[in-house]
Design a protein around this motif. Structure first.
Motif, short mmCIF file in Angstrom:
data_model
loop_
_atom_site.label_atom_id
_atom_site.label_comp_id
_atom_site.label_asym_id
_atom_site.label_seq_id
_atom_site.Cartn_x
_atom_site.Cartn_y
_atom_site.Cartn_z
N UNK A 159 44.10 41.98 30.95
CA UNK A 159 43.05 42.08 31.96
C UNK A 159 43.62 42.00 33.37
N UNK A 160 44.47 41.00 33.61
CA UNK A 160 45.03 40.80 34.95
C UNK A 160 45.97 41.94 35.33
N UNK A 171 43.88 38.89 42.39
CA UNK A 171 43.68 37.85 41.37
C UNK A 171 42.37 38.09 40.64
N UNK A 172 42.26 37.43 39.47
CA UNK A 172 41.09 37.60 38.60
C UNK A 172 40.59 36.23 38.17
N UNK A 178 28.13 32.71 33.22
CA UNK A 178 28.00 32.12 34.56
C UNK A 178 28.72 30.81 34.75
N UNK A 179 29.36 30.30 33.70
CA UNK A 179 30.05 29.00 33.79
C UNK A 179 31.56 29.20 33.81
N UNK A 180 32.24 28.35 34.58
CA UNK A 180 33.69 28.49 34.78
C UNK A 180 34.51 27.57 33.88
N UNK A 193 42.00 31.33 40.04
CA UNK A 193 42.11 32.75 39.66
C UNK A 193 43.53 33.07 39.22
N UNK A 194 43.66 34.00 38.29
CA UNK A 194 44.97 34.36 37.73
C UNK A 194 45.54 35.54 38.53
#
Length: 205
Positions: A159-160, A171-172, A178-180, A193-194
């Motif tokens: 993905x990144x 960054x991603x 909706x939750x981190x 973020x990656x």
């Protein structure tokens, strides 16, 4: 085969921030075509020309644009990431969503490549893009076969790598419903973020 050589040289050199395109010469004279076989080069080469091009599902190529996604190659214990340029409809305005959809759809069967995305993974909202950061809100299928709220290393890397091929994406960040509270495969919280690794396919991310 010769086109793949041109693609490989171009993508290898343009991984450096200071290199935008590549121009080939022989004995100081610009090369317009490959010396053996006469494959046309066409002047300057860039990442926009694509790599490992897959047009297998395209009916009308004139109404499409290119996006590059990273699938998984190799075998257990020796996996690596392979960029593949696919064509998506010009009607798709959002390249980020298009890239996620291509990762979910997966590579062509004959490619021997893999995707770690389950077929029922979906974005619940439009991607948010601000100050170089893309935030994506997925459904719970992003967890795959994990019982805990974890995403696989290969899914995250694919993905990144894919999204940071887009201009301006640095960054991603991931949320689910909706939750981190998303964890990596090793159980670490994705608190930040990656970003794209400096080196791809060398050691671990």
């Amino acid at each position: 085969m010769r086109k793949k050589i041109l693609q490989a040289v171009t993508w290898t050199l343009t991984q450096f921030d200071t290199v935008d395109d590549v121009k080939l010469q022989m004995n100081g004279t610009p090369l317009e075509a490959m010396p053996v076989g006469g494959t046309p080069i066409g002047g300057e080469l860039s990442r926009a020309d694509g790599i490992n091009i897959d047009n297998s599902d395209v009916v009308d190529i004139t109404n499409t644009k290119a996006v590059t996604v990273y699938y998984i190659g190799g075998e257990e214990g020796a996996y690596y990431y392979v960029p593949v340029t696919k064509r998506v409809s010009n009607d798709v305005k959002d390249n980020i969503t298009a890239i996620v959809n291509e990762l979910v759809e997966g590579p062509a069967y004959a490619s021997n490549l893999l995707s770690d995305f389950q077929s029922d993974v979906k974005l619940l909202d439009e991607p948010k893009f601000e100050d170089g950061k893309v935030t994506l809100n997925f459904n719970e299928s992003i967890y795959g076969s994990f019982e805990e709220k974890m995403v696989s290393e290969h899914l995250l890397n694919s993905l990144v790598l894919s999204l940071t091929e887009q201009n301006g994406v640095e960054s991603v960040a991931l949320t689910v419903n909706g939750k981190a509270d998303v964890l990596t495969e090793t159980g670490e919280k994705l608190a930040e973020p990656v970003t794209r690794p400096e080196k791809v396919n060398i050691g671990s991310f």
